[in-house]
Design a protein around this motif. Structure first.
Motif, PDB file in Angstrom:
ATOM      1  N   LEU A 129      -2.500  -3.510  -7.743  1.00  0.00           N
ATOM      2  CA  LEU A 129      -1.589  -2.775  -8.619  1.00  0.00           C
ATOM      3  C   LEU A 129      -2.159  -2.586 -10.018  1.00  0.00           C
ATOM      4  O   LEU A 129      -1.497  -2.880 -11.022  1.00  0.00           O
ATOM      5  CB  LEU A 129      -0.234  -3.494  -8.687  1.00  0.00           C
ATOM      6  CG  LEU A 129       0.465  -3.711  -7.332  1.00  0.00           C
ATOM      7  CD1 LEU A 129       1.650  -4.647  -7.483  1.00  0.00           C
ATOM      8  CD2 LEU A 129       0.919  -2.398  -6.738  1.00  0.00           C
ATOM      9  N   CYS A 130      -3.424  -2.126 -10.094  1.00  0.00           N
ATOM     10  CA  CYS A 130      -4.001  -1.886 -11.410  1.00  0.00           C
ATOM     11  C   CYS A 130      -5.083  -0.813 -11.323  1.00  0.00           C
ATOM     12  O   CYS A 130      -5.515  -0.418 -10.240  1.00  0.00           O
ATOM     13  CB  CYS A 130      -4.587  -3.173 -12.002  1.00  0.00           C
ATOM     14  SG  CYS A 130      -5.913  -3.870 -11.017  1.00  0.00           S
ATOM     15  N   ILE A 131      -5.468  -0.295 -12.497  1.00  0.00           N
ATOM     16  CA  ILE A 131      -6.581   0.640 -12.587  1.00  0.00           C
ATOM     17  C   ILE A 131      -7.620  -0.011 -13.488  1.00  0.00           C
ATOM     18  O   ILE A 131      -7.277  -0.558 -14.542  1.00  0.00           O
ATOM     19  CB  ILE A 131      -6.111   2.000 -13.160  1.00  0.00           C
ATOM     20  CG1 ILE A 131      -5.226   2.708 -12.117  1.00  0.00           C
ATOM     21  CG2 ILE A 131      -7.290   2.869 -13.562  1.00  0.00           C
ATOM     22  CD1 ILE A 131      -4.599   4.005 -12.598  1.00  0.00           C
ATOM     23  N   PHE A 169      -0.036  -1.790 -13.607  1.00  0.00           N
ATOM     24  CA  PHE A 169       1.110  -0.882 -13.761  1.00  0.00           C
ATOM     25  C   PHE A 169       2.365  -1.421 -13.089  1.00  0.00           C
ATOM     26  O   PHE A 169       3.389  -0.741 -13.036  1.00  0.00           O
ATOM     27  CB  PHE A 169       0.786   0.526 -13.259  1.00  0.00           C
ATOM     28  CG  PHE A 169       0.178   0.576 -11.871  1.00  0.00           C
ATOM     29  CD1 PHE A 169       0.996   0.475 -10.753  1.00  0.00           C
ATOM     30  CD2 PHE A 169      -1.192   0.705 -11.698  1.00  0.00           C
ATOM     31  CE1 PHE A 169       0.445   0.509  -9.481  1.00  0.00           C
ATOM     32  CE2 PHE A 169      -1.753   0.721 -10.423  1.00  0.00           C
ATOM     33  CZ  PHE A 169      -0.933   0.633  -9.309  1.00  0.00           C
ATOM     34  N   ALA A 170       2.324  -2.653 -12.615  1.00  0.00           N
ATOM     35  CA  ALA A 170       3.522  -3.197 -11.969  1.00  0.00           C
ATOM     36  C   ALA A 170       4.576  -3.565 -13.016  1.00  0.00           C
ATOM     37  O   ALA A 170       5.769  -3.403 -12.792  1.00  0.00           O
ATOM     38  CB  ALA A 170       3.173  -4.423 -11.133  1.00  0.00           C
ATOM     39  N   ARG A 205      11.048   0.777  -1.384  1.00  0.00           N
ATOM     40  CA  ARG A 205      11.328   1.251  -2.730  1.00  0.00           C
ATOM     41  C   ARG A 205      10.104   1.058  -3.631  1.00  0.00           C
ATOM     42  O   ARG A 205       9.697   1.963  -4.359  1.00  0.00           O
ATOM     43  CB  ARG A 205      12.511   0.451  -3.281  1.00  0.00           C
ATOM     44  CG  ARG A 205      13.238   1.099  -4.433  1.00  0.00           C
ATOM     45  CD  ARG A 205      14.650   0.539  -4.551  1.00  0.00           C
ATOM     46  NE  ARG A 205      14.654  -0.832  -4.983  1.00  0.00           N
ATOM     47  CZ  ARG A 205      14.989  -1.226  -6.221  1.00  0.00           C
ATOM     48  NH1 ARG A 205      15.366  -0.327  -7.118  1.00  0.00           N
ATOM     49  NH2 ARG A 205      14.968  -2.488  -6.554  1.00  0.00           N
ATOM     50  N   LEU A 206       9.497  -0.130  -3.538  1.00  0.00           N
ATOM     51  CA  LEU A 206       8.357  -0.418  -4.405  1.00  0.00           C
ATOM     52  C   LEU A 206       7.176   0.490  -4.087  1.00  0.00           C
ATOM     53  O   LEU A 206       6.441   0.909  -4.976  1.00  0.00           O
ATOM     54  CB  LEU A 206       7.941  -1.885  -4.263  1.00  0.00           C
ATOM     55  CG  LEU A 206       8.832  -2.900  -4.968  1.00  0.00           C
ATOM     56  CD1 LEU A 206       8.293  -4.316  -4.751  1.00  0.00           C
ATOM     57  CD2 LEU A 206       8.903  -2.615  -6.474  1.00  0.00           C
ATOM     58  N   ARG A 207       6.979   0.796  -2.813  1.00  0.00           N
ATOM     59  CA  ARG A 207       5.864   1.672  -2.459  1.00  0.00           C
ATOM     60  C   ARG A 207       6.015   3.016  -3.165  1.00  0.00           C
ATOM     61  O   ARG A 207       5.036   3.571  -3.665  1.00  0.00           O
ATOM     62  CB  ARG A 207       5.806   1.878  -0.950  1.00  0.00           C
ATOM     63  CG  ARG A 207       5.157   0.718  -0.224  1.00  0.00           C
ATOM     64  CD  ARG A 207       5.137   0.982   1.264  1.00  0.00           C
ATOM     65  NE  ARG A 207       4.504  -0.133   1.971  1.00  0.00           N
ATOM     66  CZ  ARG A 207       4.678  -0.379   3.260  1.00  0.00           C
ATOM     67  NH1 ARG A 207       5.473   0.395   3.986  1.00  0.00           N
ATOM     68  NH2 ARG A 207       4.068  -1.391   3.831  1.00  0.00           N
ATOM     69  N   LYS A 208       7.247   3.536  -3.188  1.00  0.00           N
ATOM     70  CA  LYS A 208       7.467   4.814  -3.868  1.00  0.00           C
ATOM     71  C   LYS A 208       7.203   4.676  -5.359  1.00  0.00           C
ATOM     72  O   LYS A 208       6.536   5.498  -5.975  1.00  0.00           O
ATOM     73  CB  LYS A 208       8.910   5.291  -3.629  1.00  0.00           C
ATOM     74  CG  LYS A 208       9.082   5.952  -2.281  1.00  0.00           C
ATOM     75  CD  LYS A 208      10.502   6.458  -2.062  1.00  0.00           C
ATOM     76  CE  LYS A 208      10.724   6.696  -0.571  1.00  0.00           C
ATOM     77  NZ  LYS A 208      12.123   6.549  -0.175  1.00  0.00           N
ATOM     78  N   VAL A 209       7.756   3.592  -5.932  1.00  0.00           N
ATOM     79  CA  VAL A 209       7.589   3.379  -7.369  1.00  0.00           C
ATOM     80  C   VAL A 209       6.108   3.262  -7.723  1.00  0.00           C
ATOM     81  O   VAL A 209       5.620   3.881  -8.671  1.00  0.00           O
ATOM     82  CB  VAL A 209       8.337   2.101  -7.809  1.00  0.00           C
ATOM     83  CG1 VAL A 209       7.970   1.714  -9.232  1.00  0.00           C
ATOM     84  CG2 VAL A 209       9.839   2.298  -7.673  1.00  0.00           C
ATOM     85  N   TYR A 210       5.348   2.484  -6.955  1.00  0.00           N
ATOM     86  CA  TYR A 210       3.947   2.257  -7.287  1.00  0.00           C
ATOM     87  C   TYR A 210       3.102   3.504  -7.042  1.00  0.00           C
ATOM     88  O   TYR A 210       2.118   3.736  -7.747  1.00  0.00           O
ATOM     89  CB  TYR A 210       3.398   1.039  -6.532  1.00  0.00           C
ATOM     90  CG  TYR A 210       4.000  -0.263  -7.024  1.00  0.00           C
ATOM     91  CD1 TYR A 210       4.260  -0.443  -8.385  1.00  0.00           C
ATOM     92  CD2 TYR A 210       4.325  -1.295  -6.164  1.00  0.00           C
ATOM     93  CE1 TYR A 210       4.832  -1.610  -8.858  1.00  0.00           C
ATOM     94  CE2 TYR A 210       4.893  -2.470  -6.627  1.00  0.00           C
ATOM     95  CZ  TYR A 210       5.149  -2.626  -7.969  1.00  0.00           C
ATOM     96  OH  TYR A 210       5.705  -3.786  -8.430  1.00  0.00           O
ATOM     97  N   ARG A 262       0.865  -1.176   0.000  1.00  0.00           N
ATOM     98  CA  ARG A 262       0.000   0.000   0.000  1.00  0.00           C
ATOM     99  C   ARG A 262       0.896   1.219   0.000  1.00  0.00           C
ATOM    100  O   ARG A 262       1.942   1.241   0.631  1.00  0.00           O
ATOM    101  CB  ARG A 262      -0.935  -0.018   1.197  1.00  0.00           C
ATOM    102  CG  ARG A 262      -1.798  -1.270   1.247  1.00  0.00           C
ATOM    103  CD  ARG A 262      -3.033  -1.072   2.075  1.00  0.00           C
ATOM    104  NE  ARG A 262      -4.017  -0.282   1.376  1.00  0.00           N
ATOM    105  CZ  ARG A 262      -4.905  -0.782   0.515  1.00  0.00           C
ATOM    106  NH1 ARG A 262      -4.935  -2.047   0.252  1.00  0.00           N
ATOM    107  NH2 ARG A 262      -5.764   0.013  -0.077  1.00  0.00           N
ATOM    108  N   TYR A 263       0.469   2.247  -0.724  1.00  0.00           N
ATOM    109  CA  TYR A 263       1.387   3.369  -0.927  1.00  0.00           C
ATOM    110  C   TYR A 263       0.652   4.697  -0.895  1.00  0.00           C
ATOM    111  O   TYR A 263       1.234   5.739  -1.039  1.00  0.00           O
ATOM    112  CB  TYR A 263       2.128   3.193  -2.257  1.00  0.00           C
ATOM    113  CG  TYR A 263       1.272   2.574  -3.331  1.00  0.00           C
ATOM    114  CD1 TYR A 263       1.192   1.190  -3.444  1.00  0.00           C
ATOM    115  CD2 TYR A 263       0.522   3.357  -4.184  1.00  0.00           C
ATOM    116  CE1 TYR A 263       0.388   0.599  -4.388  1.00  0.00           C
ATOM    117  CE2 TYR A 263      -0.294   2.777  -5.145  1.00  0.00           C
ATOM    118  CZ  TYR A 263      -0.352   1.391  -5.248  1.00  0.00           C
ATOM    119  OH  TYR A 263      -1.166   0.815  -6.170  1.00  0.00           O
ATOM    120  N   ARG A 264      -0.656   4.668  -0.726  1.00  0.00           N
ATOM    121  CA  ARG A 264      -1.400   5.911  -0.656  1.00  0.00           C
ATOM    122  C   ARG A 264      -1.697   6.274   0.798  1.00  0.00           C
ATOM    123  O   ARG A 264      -1.844   7.426   1.148  1.00  0.00           O
ATOM    124  CB  ARG A 264      -2.681   5.818  -1.466  1.00  0.00           C
ATOM    125  CG  ARG A 264      -2.400   5.777  -2.965  1.00  0.00           C
ATOM    126  CD  ARG A 264      -3.545   5.172  -3.707  1.00  0.00           C
ATOM    127  NE  ARG A 264      -4.757   5.972  -3.578  1.00  0.00           N
ATOM    128  CZ  ARG A 264      -5.049   7.035  -4.335  1.00  0.00           C
ATOM    129  NH1 ARG A 264      -4.215   7.431  -5.254  1.00  0.00           N
ATOM    130  NH2 ARG A 264      -6.171   7.682  -4.168  1.00  0.00           N
TER     131      ARG A 264
END
Lengths: 459, 459
Positions: A393-395, A431-432, A360-365, A279-281
């Protein structure tokens, strides 16, 4: 090729060379020996079969005469034509996941290699390969202890899972672990409840084990304790972080209600925490497992999107009440996860690299999801409903008026863009896997593929 | 360690530093934070949680005052004591397979590292690790195509299996493949017949899938078609090359009779060809699969003793009649075998190295089995019955008059020798794992452990 399939009898009355000739001829006719294939040398075959060289030579001679094989000087004997093929059926096989990679791949089945931590993963694998004793022995039934210890700390830190290493069972992904769990529940439960629209990968396992699946409709917050009570189910399968076809995780209150249901009815919650840490938001909601005071949650964790999709290692945290049952049966289950990958993962987790990779992945995503959402909004926002599915990891995109998702995917493919058709008129863009710099041109190509607004009007 | 499990609410009325303090205190009391563990720096945690540094500092201060953590100058904050342990239960876990390696290991769960082809296996793994595209994507559901193609040729050459690559399904050993097979048969079969004394690893899977197992007594040649007919079973599980507790494989005639039973009754034979290629005293008998004209055999093959026990890759050859059913379900099964190991194995097989290894191992096992049998005969031949179990790579020993196998194993252990107690008063000595030069001193140590003849007389 070895020739162990040749079976010659010294007692059946038929000359040995004739038996050999006939068996090789049959293999060529059936296509098991293929045109161009090299036969073993006369010397090698005579040793292997314990026959004289003359016998082998006579058989080869006869096959040469009849055109099944030919002798090429200095090179040996080769199959000429079998007069048949190994298989006359069209090659029926499962659709390969990646046949030809499109220029812009919004698929959901890969990760962007520039974000993958390939270098240190390779290093850990190499290091384990230098431990001969680990390679020449079987692994622990329950999974390698160093990995279970590492996951104990990691799952607490990242997900709030509270357990000890002896509660952890390793497996080659979620499915093999579910089989083991079904075995523990075998005969003791009626049906497993799962929220609509279901989750085929889990339902398949329940079906294989003869366990009925009840799909229950949920509300905005997920499955409802009330409908669980009415259904009479004693086991519920939930994916609180990653609800298929619904972007939002199960909120805290509903989680507590579900835990109450489990405690009151003595039921079991299977918590599949697929990508729960991604989760990244906002900050992630901890796992239900850690919220449960009693022994009512089985926790399932995996790493495919966090580490590498090719690595098949998952884990299951069993509640205390299931442990004795599991331990009694464990010796009959061979471990499914690769021992080398388990030990490499243990080192990777213990050295803190998995957590660094997670940060790192959280920032990227966060970056990728904003970029994609922004571009899609500009391109299709007027005619379509867009929804970020954070953990998957998609819209998802749904046009007010358009051809079927399958047709949309086809149109995209014609412009070298891969998207996944989904249920309910939705198309999914992951978007991954796509590099950040490809997102803008990818959306442009989609705009060309889905010529709007004409398309929506005429569609 | 990440601290994602910390959940602070800005709206619940309680000061943030107090919430943080309490959650960390609870974690320390519960043992989730362990003595000596380092806490994140004030800066890092304030960034992670989006709180001011003062908030974090106040919480840490309070924890210091109460003795839960301490500040070490220049190094940071460390957990002092939780006043509790993560777990107060004794560590209940499955008995590790190899706790301490005894000096002479006649166990059956390892291979001799001097015979293992570690060097070229490592080389192939390293080579696959250099293909980023393979690492960052999921594998094929059915298994990697190059491996299925390689196994198609190999299994024909070594075992006479006749199939095409589309009939092959890869999995992390026999058990995950059996689950898939049970799924295909689900609801369509009654019970599975298996020869006495059974095979727990397979029976466990059938039980998990709710399929009844019928153990049928066999005669010298194995299961009898007549008792199969009487049992009414429509599926039989056979291990024609490697019969547990019985050294001899199912002879050709009985194989044909079993195939006739399957053809006449429309039943299915599951042929588990465990170590089928590892014969070294006579030429191997080809697999039943290749003898079956019709679609009645499912073939299971594996490599643990042939390659490395740590590598979990097996394969299943489905008959034509089960293929459509499998293909329809395949997308719901994630592949269990490691993709890297699959691709490395494909290269290993295609380059002919597996066959070279097989030839080499046959020589080694012929030598080892003769040496062990000769030495055991001299040491115990007068008082015991010895039997070579060729494909299981072990010799069983049964004394005319002796304590239980468990006691014999204990006595051996006291002399630093590991043997496996078996059923029917037998003790099993594996020779795959012990180096050739250790066999003689190992048997000598056994003689000391089992002081004969006094032992047999008094036992």
């Amino acid at each position: 090729m070895t020739y162990d399939y040749l079976q010659l009898s010294k007692t059946n009355g038929q000359p040995l060379y004739l038996q050999l000739y006939e068996q090789l001829k049959n293999a060529a006719q059936r296509g098991s020996l293929r045109p161009g294939q090299k036969l073993p040398s006369i010397r090698r075959l005579s040793e292997d079969l314990g026959l004289s060289r003359t016998t082998i030579e006579s058989a080869y001679q006869q096959l040469c005469v009849e055109g099944y094989i030919e002798a090429r000087p200095q090179r040996g004997y080769f199959v000429l034509t079998g007069g048949g093929k190994r298989s006359t059926r069209p090659p029926a096989t499962v659709q390969p996941i990646l046949q030809k990679l499109p220029r812009y791949n919004f698929g959901t089945d890969a990760v962007d290699s520039s974000c993958a931590d390939l270098k240190s993963w390779r290093r850990h694998i190499r290091e384990v390969l230098n431990r001969p004793q680990a390679l020449v022995s079987y692994g622990e039934h329950q999974g390698e202890l160093p990995l279970r210890e590492a996951l104990c700390d990691y799952s607490y830190g990242a997900r709030g899972v509270i357990c000890s290493a002896d509660q952890i069972v390793i497996g080659a992904g979620t499915q093999p672990l579910l089989y083991v769990l079904c075995g523990l529940m075998q005969g003791k439960i009626g049906a497993v409840a799962i929220e609509e629209p279901g989750f085929p990968q889990a339902e398949q396992i329940f079906a294989d084990c003869g366990i009925e699946v009840l799909r229950l409709p949920g509300d905005r917050s997920g499955m409802q304790p009330e409908s669980l009570r009415q259904s009479g189910a004693r086991v519920a399968y939930v994916t609180p972080s990653s609800r298929e076809g619904n972007g939002s995780p199960i909120p805290l209150l509903r989680r507590q209600e579900l835990l109450n249901w489990a405690a009151e009815t003595g039921s079991l919650l299977i918590e599949d925490d697929y990508n729960g840490e991604l989760r990244y938001r906002a900050r992630p909601i901890p796992a239900m497992q850690g919220m449960a005071a009693d022994s009512s949650v089985v926790y399932l964790g995996s790493f495919s999107k966090l580490l590498l999709p090719s690595v098949r290692v998952g884990y299951m945290v069993l509640p205390q009440r299931l442990l004795p049952l599991y331990l009694a049966r464990a010796p009959h289950y061979n471990q499914t996860a690769s021992k080398v990958e388990q030990l490499a993962l243990a080192d990777y987790v213990k050295s803190g690299q998995l957590e660094r990779q997670l940060r790192r992945l959280r920032k990227v995503y966060a970056q990728k999801s904003s970029a994609l959402m922004h571009l899609l909004q500009n391109a299709f926002g007027k005619y379509a409903q867009l929804r970020l599915q954070e953990t998957p990891l998609c819209i998802t995109i749904r046009f007010q008026n358009s051809p079927s998702p399958a047709r949309l995917a086809e149109l995209a493919a014609a412009h070298d863009v891969r998207v996944r058709p989904g249920p309910n008129g939705q198309v999914t863009l992951g978007f991954a896997g796509i590099p950040l710099e490809d997102i803008a041109p990818g959306v442009q190509a989609l705009q060309a593929a889905w010529k709007l607004p004409e398309f929506c009007v005429s569609g």
